[in-house]
Design an enzyme around this catalytic site. Sequence first.
Site, short mmCIF file in Angstrom:
data_model
loop_
_atom_site.label_atom_id
_atom_site.label_comp_id
_atom_site.label_asym_id
_atom_site.label_seq_id
_atom_site.Cartn_x
_atom_site.Cartn_y
_atom_site.Cartn_z
N ASN A 9 0.86 -1.18 0.00
CA ASN A 9 0.00 0.00 0.00
C ASN A 9 0.90 1.23 0.00
O ASN A 9 1.45 1.60 1.04
CB ASN A 9 -0.92 -0.01 1.23
CG ASN A 9 -1.84 1.21 1.30
OD1 ASN A 9 -1.78 2.10 0.46
ND2 ASN A 9 -2.68 1.26 2.32
N ARG A 90 -2.73 -2.07 -3.39
CA ARG A 90 -3.92 -1.25 -3.17
C ARG A 90 -3.86 -0.05 -4.11
O ARG A 90 -2.86 0.67 -4.18
CB ARG A 90 -3.97 -0.75 -1.73
CG ARG A 90 -5.19 0.14 -1.47
CD ARG A 90 -5.03 0.94 -0.20
NE ARG A 90 -6.22 1.75 0.05
CZ ARG A 90 -6.22 2.89 0.72
NH1 ARG A 90 -5.09 3.39 1.18
NH2 ARG A 90 -7.33 3.55 0.91
N HIS A 179 -12.74 3.03 0.47
CA HIS A 179 -12.71 2.01 1.53
C HIS A 179 -13.42 0.72 1.10
O HIS A 179 -13.87 -0.06 1.92
CB HIS A 179 -13.37 2.52 2.82
CG HIS A 179 -12.69 3.69 3.46
ND1 HIS A 179 -13.37 4.64 4.19
CD2 HIS A 179 -11.38 4.07 3.47
CE1 HIS A 179 -12.54 5.56 4.62
NE2 HIS A 179 -11.32 5.24 4.19
N ARG A 240 -11.73 16.15 7.54
CA ARG A 240 -12.57 16.48 6.39
C ARG A 240 -13.97 16.86 6.84
O ARG A 240 -14.50 16.32 7.80
CB ARG A 240 -12.65 15.29 5.42
CG ARG A 240 -11.32 14.87 4.86
CD ARG A 240 -11.48 13.64 3.97
NE ARG A 240 -10.19 13.02 3.68
CZ ARG A 240 -10.00 11.72 3.52
NH1 ARG A 240 -11.03 10.89 3.63
NH2 ARG A 240 -8.81 11.24 3.27
N GLU A 383 -8.02 -5.15 5.62
CA GLU A 383 -7.97 -4.75 4.21
C GLU A 383 -6.85 -5.47 3.47
O GLU A 383 -7.02 -5.87 2.31
CB GLU A 383 -7.80 -3.24 4.11
CG GLU A 383 -9.01 -2.46 4.61
CD GLU A 383 -8.78 -0.96 4.65
OE1 GLU A 383 -9.10 -0.30 3.66
OE2 GLU A 383 -8.29 -0.46 5.68
#
Length: 395
Positions: A9, A90, A179, A240, A383
Amino acid sequence: MSSTVLVINSGSSSIKYQLIEPDEGTVVASGLVERIGEGSGHLRHTYRGKDTTLAEPVPDHGAGLRRVLELFAEVGPDLASAGIVAVGHRVVQGGARYSGPVLVDEKVLADIEELIPLGPLHNPANLRGIEVARELLPDVPHVAVFDTAFFSELPDSAATYALDREVATRYRVRRYGAHGTSHQYVSRTAAEVVGRPLAELRQIVLHLGNGASASAVVGGRAVDTSMGMTPLEGLVMGTRTGDIDPAVIFHLHRNAGMGVDEIDDLFNRRSGLKGLAGHNDVREIHRLVAEGDAAARLALDVYSHRLRKYIGAYAAVMGGLDVLTFTAGIGENDDIVRSEALAGLEFLGIELDPERNAGRVKEPKVVSTDSSAVTVLVVPTREEQEIAQQTLSLL
């Protein structure tokens, strides 16, 4: 050692990696390279429970990955004898064209580069990581697994914005989500935990970390998700805004003289919990709430309100709800957030058990009461394991 997959990743200034036995879900080794391109980098390699840490300059991703391979050779396990069958990467943005893992070739690399305008913060680093890994590990196949793939087949009614059709088509404006590997893994695992067929379940998954997203999943297929064309839309996050009136952009430009880049920075890096309470670490916000800090209390209330709003909306979209699952850093470790997010939702059939919900959760666990019509779970996300399994399934 059985067959393994090296999962990589690549972030803008970091490389996370795990060597995984997908069939057993065993992490053989893992590590992290941080502060790439800065004055002093940091590397951590974990094998057989032992951490090897280094502090040294890491000028670029190429140097970082070379150092990772050296650590495998020096500390173990030796990749030459580790049974590695593929490298899984990823990739955040796959647009509408990738609905599953793909074997990396020149066409795939070109597509990832073409999609940079839709994923400017992530796709460049993902692309560079793949390019370097292919140079350093040329004898094994490389597979791209896209964050957006799980949401690539959203119903048109959920994926389409009410924007001029020509403009939306020309500039590929639609809901892509993010995600996705986490939501896919967690929703499938949740079905296993409750012992019911995935095909018959209506699920909500709440992936709550510094970035946060919600999904509605019916029969194993995503029918809605909170993140939009970018990861900015949806839930309140660490830094955010999540959902906000788009006219705020015009207002700030016209009345505060702020440019596009400044507003982008404000919305993505200086808002959310950090903008409301001064911190994006929820643990610090809890501490401030305990001390009576009004701004921190409001931040947590806004965060929880947005979660409840999405839970109610997605229950309506699906025509009911069978399973609701919390995951990721906050979802797995913060019982206060879980409790406040579900407060007042008893009318949906949600009954949280305070004792089961208490504390951090490291393994899949039911945290609702036995009489709750909706089963509430905490499922730690994996993940990297999902990427490894998808990589192996493709091969």
